[in-house]
Write an enzyme that holds these catalytic residues in place. Structure first.
Site, mmCIF file in Angstrom:
data_model
loop_
_atom_site.group_PDB
_atom_site.id
_atom_site.type_symbol
_atom_site.label_atom_id
_atom_site.label_comp_id
_atom_site.label_asym_id
_atom_site.label_seq_id
_atom_site.Cartn_x
_atom_site.Cartn_y
_atom_site.Cartn_z
ATOM 1 N N ARG A 185 0.559 -0.977 0.068
ATOM 2 C CA ARG A 185 -0.327 -0.141 -0.289
ATOM 3 C C ARG A 185 1.165 1.447 0.334
ATOM 4 O O ARG A 185 0.542 1.994 0.036
ATOM 5 C CB ARG A 185 -1.239 0.194 1.139
ATOM 6 C CG ARG A 185 -1.923 -0.885 0.583
ATOM 7 C CD ARG A 185 -3.333 -0.652 1.775
ATOM 8 N NE ARG A 185 -2.601 -1.597 3.066
ATOM 9 C CZ ARG A 185 -2.649 -2.863 3.964
ATOM 10 N NH1 ARG A 185 -3.338 -3.798 2.632
ATOM 11 N NH2 ARG A 185 -2.506 -2.893 4.832
ATOM 12 N N GLU B 15 3.848 -10.256 14.327
ATOM 13 C CA GLU B 15 3.250 -11.210 15.023
ATOM 14 C C GLU B 15 3.543 -12.051 15.619
ATOM 15 O O GLU B 15 3.627 -12.897 16.766
ATOM 16 C CB GLU B 15 1.679 -10.697 15.429
ATOM 17 C CG GLU B 15 0.782 -10.792 16.509
ATOM 18 C CD GLU B 15 -0.510 -10.538 16.583
ATOM 19 O OE1 GLU B 15 -1.153 -9.359 15.335
ATOM 20 O OE2 GLU B 15 -1.206 -10.450 17.763
#
Ligand code: AMP
Length: 182
Positions: free
Chosen positions: A70, A107
């Site tokens: 993005r 994560e």
């Protein structure tokens, strides 16, 4: 350090109105900031690029680095606006020539990002652009890639900063700028 807000509150409000918040995407508990609704708005897209450009107006920038995926929506427009070149940082095995790679923490587990080894000349002033600053792991990995090529990180710019995640702490010592903060 508190999140920087040097753009007009009316512009910030307008951009916030154009960003769509999608709860529980891509997984439960994540509030996803969808910028496609901002990109398709001709005024919103222009205001975004203009406001980012304004922050770097007096900073010499040779190259704008965009982060897959993005970051690519904004980085080439910024390069054009600043009269700089554009360099993509990509996910592994996408770039065809000699690359430098960096591992960074997700994560769960780790991931990798790559840059063409000849994409930045030593001493060039580099601006790193992405859509969202969250934990800062991605952006700090990209800053590392730029430094591996002896580029000078002149700044890191984001449309959105999730200030509650304190991503700035991973970018200590750099000029970190975001247009809107949550
Ligand atoms: P981080 O490495 O945690 O700073 O994550 C930054 C990257 O993840 C950016 O490239 C964003 O596109 C994406 N990202 C992280 N959190 C969000 C979110 N809540 N909404 C939209 N994109 C996100």
């Amino acid at each position: 350090m508190p999140a920087k807000a040097s753009i007009a509150p009316s512009v910030q409000d307008h951009l916030k109105q154009l960003i769509r918040e999608v709860p529980d995407f891509p997984k439960p508990g994540i509030n996803f900031y969808d910028i496609t609704t901002l990109l398709k708005d001709k005024d919103g897209f222009r205001e975004t690029v203009d406001a980012l450009q304004e922050h770097y107006r007096k900073t010499p920038i040779d190259v704008v680095v965009g982060i897959e995926a993005r970051g690519y929506f904004f980085a080439p427009a910024m390069a054009r606006a600043l009269g700089a070149g554009f360099v993509p940082v990509r996910k592994p095995k996408k770039l065809p020539c000699l690359v430098k790679s960096v591992d960074y923490e997700l994560e769960y587990g780790t991931d990798q990002l790559e840059i063409h080894a000849d994409s930045i000349d030593p001493g060039q002033n580099v601006l790193i652009i992405d859509d969202v600053l969250a934990t800062g792991g991605t952006a700090s990995a990209v800053a590392k890639l730029v430094r591996m090529l002896d580029g000078r990180v002149a700044g890191l710019g984001f449309v959105i900063e999730l200030a509650f995640l304190h991503g700035r702490r991973k970018l200590d010592g750099y000029d970190v700028f975001s247009l809107i903060q949550y």
